[in-house]
Design a protein around this motif. Structure first.
Motif, short mmCIF file in Angstrom:
data_model
loop_
_atom_site.label_atom_id
_atom_site.label_comp_id
_atom_site.label_asym_id
_atom_site.label_seq_id
_atom_site.Cartn_x
_atom_site.Cartn_y
_atom_site.Cartn_z
N ASP A 1 0.70 -1.08 -0.20
CA ASP A 1 0.06 0.19 0.05
C ASP A 1 0.91 1.32 -0.16
OD1 ASP A 1 0.83 -0.62 2.65
OD2 ASP A 1 -0.93 -0.54 3.52
N LYS A 2 2.37 0.78 0.28
CA LYS A 2 3.10 2.34 0.05
C LYS A 2 4.42 2.03 -0.71
CE LYS A 2 5.05 2.46 4.33
NZ LYS A 2 5.35 1.37 5.23
N PRO A 3 5.35 2.81 -1.49
CA PRO A 3 6.32 2.34 -2.55
C PRO A 3 7.17 1.06 -1.64
CG PRO A 3 5.97 4.28 -2.81
CD PRO A 3 5.06 3.96 -1.72
N LYS A 4 7.92 0.30 -1.98
CA LYS A 4 8.89 -0.31 -1.11
C LYS A 4 10.40 -0.55 -2.33
CE LYS A 4 9.36 -4.76 0.58
NZ LYS A 4 8.73 -6.03 0.71
N ARG A 5 11.04 0.06 -1.25
CA ARG A 5 12.74 -0.18 -1.96
C ARG A 5 12.98 -1.62 -2.19
NH1 ARG A 5 17.92 2.70 0.10
NH2 ARG A 5 18.21 1.25 1.31
N VAL A 6 12.56 -2.18 -3.61
CA VAL A 6 13.06 -3.60 -3.89
C VAL A 6 14.40 -3.96 -4.17
CG1 VAL A 6 11.08 -4.67 -3.75
CG2 VAL A 6 12.37 -4.19 -5.91
N PHE A 7 15.33 -2.97 -4.45
CA PHE A 7 16.73 -2.68 -4.71
C PHE A 7 17.78 -1.73 -4.28
CE2 PHE A 7 20.25 -2.82 -7.72
CZ PHE A 7 20.96 -4.06 -7.72
N LYS A 8 18.55 -1.77 -4.69
CA LYS A 8 19.48 -0.86 -4.40
C LYS A 8 21.24 -1.49 -4.84
CE LYS A 8 21.24 3.51 -1.55
NZ LYS A 8 22.53 3.33 -2.07
#
Ligand SMILES: NC(=O)C1=CN([C@@H]2O[C@H](COP(=O)(O)OP(=O)(O)OC[C@H]3O[C@@H](n4cnc5c(N)ncnc54)[C@H](O)[C@@H]3O)[C@@H](O)[C@H]2O)C=CC1
Ligand SMILES: O=C([O-])CC(=O)C(=O)O
Length: 274
Positions: free
Chosen positions: A174-181
């Motif tokens: 339900d909100k943005p999720k950082r999945v990779f850096k």
């Protein structure tokens, strides 16, 4: 098929009739001056029949060897894992290969040597990205840093090996999720069907190990969105593209158009952009 040996039309072959391949086939079928579609190589002729039936002109289904023989330029629009086997006969014949699965180039650097050896050429279009003209120009001087932030609707990231290997869930966000850096090279391995664009950016600029990327699964976006920041001794660049998805939610509509623009430029009397 172009059987006229005196025609100066650029003879085009397509490998793969998915979102990009089908869009290109329809565009070439509608007619572009100086460009002639000579055939297509598909995995499943029965599934291709629907697209082919809607073309005005009959299109030859060829195996890869036949396609290479018949074409001046072959456009690869197939799954990334197939790049080496598609590229081999094209480049060995000294022909031009337009590569959409540009991420796969990093695992197969020998293809560049093959092109050099036989006088062939690998062309990576700007594809679903922007600004590679300015980045290549900046690379003639010194580029200090290149950073890209990608936001995709979660469904465009489903099945990416990096998410599976690291047990990263993107269901029901339900909100943005950082999945990779990480680097462009790491992204190409972890997201082989999603991040060709960052590899193209890295090859235009400072390479796959120094090009930094963040990927966000963002339920609030419906377009694949890429923000690029480049700091160079000639200019600072900040660029954003919001891609309207094609029939494939992973692939922006502009991808196929970028290939058409590239081909139009190839023999044009006036050529705009680097
Ligand atoms: N460089 C860029 O900016 C972009 C690159 N891409 C990449 O371009 C490629 C094509 O993208 P889409 O058309 O969206 O993919 P898609 O999944 O819609 O189509 C791929 C097609 O290749 C076919 N195929 C599978 N094995 C084959 C074989 N052995 N011979 C011939 N065809 C075969 C499949 O049946 C499918 O129709 C993908 O690797 C994608 O990741 C996609 C978007 C942007
Ligand atoms: O790079 C890719 O393969 C696809 C992509 O991000 C886009 O279409 O925006």
């Amino acid at each position: 098929m172009n059987t006229n040996p005196y025609s100066s039309d650029l003879r085009i072959g397509i490998v793969g009739l998915g979102a990009v391949g089908a869009s290109l086939a329809r565009t070439f079928d509608a007619g572009i001056p100086g460009i002639r579609l000579v055939g297509i190589t598909v995995r499943n002729p029965e599934r291709a029949a629907g697209v082919l039936a809607n073309l005005k002109n009959p299109l030859a289904l060829l195996d890869l060897e036949e396609l290479v023989q018949a074409s001046d330029v072959v456009i690869e629009c197939a799954p990334a894992a197939l790049l080496p086997q598609i590229a081999l006969p094209v480049l060995s014949a000294g022909k031009k290969l337009v590569v959409l699965s540009s991420g796969a180039l990093l695992e197969s650097p020998h293809l560049i040597d093959l092109a050099r050896l036989h006088g062939g050429q690998i062309l990576v279009p700007t594809g679903a990205l922007l600004g590679l003209d300015a980045v290549t120009a900046a690379a003639e001087g010194v580029i200090h840093s290149v950073r890209m932030i990608t936001r995709k609707p979660p469904r465009g990231l489903v099945g990416a090996p990096y998410l599976l290997e690291n047990f990263i869930s993107i269901e029901g966000l339900d909100k943005p999720k950082r999945v990779f850096k990480g680097s462009a090279r790491e992204a190409a391995r972890g997201f082989p069907a999603n991040l060709n664009v960052v590899v193209a950016l890295s090859l235009a600029g400072i390479g796959p190990d120094r090009t930094a990327l963040e990927i966000w699964a963002d339920p609030s976006v419906i377009r694949n969105t890429h923000l690029i920041e480049v700091d160079a001794d000639s200019a600072s660049l900040t660029m954003t593209i919001e891609n309207i998805p094609s029939d494939n939610p992973r692939t922006g509509r502009i991808t196929a158009q970028s290939v058409v623009a590239l081909l139009r430029k190839m023999n044009a009397p006036l050529r705009i952009g680097t």
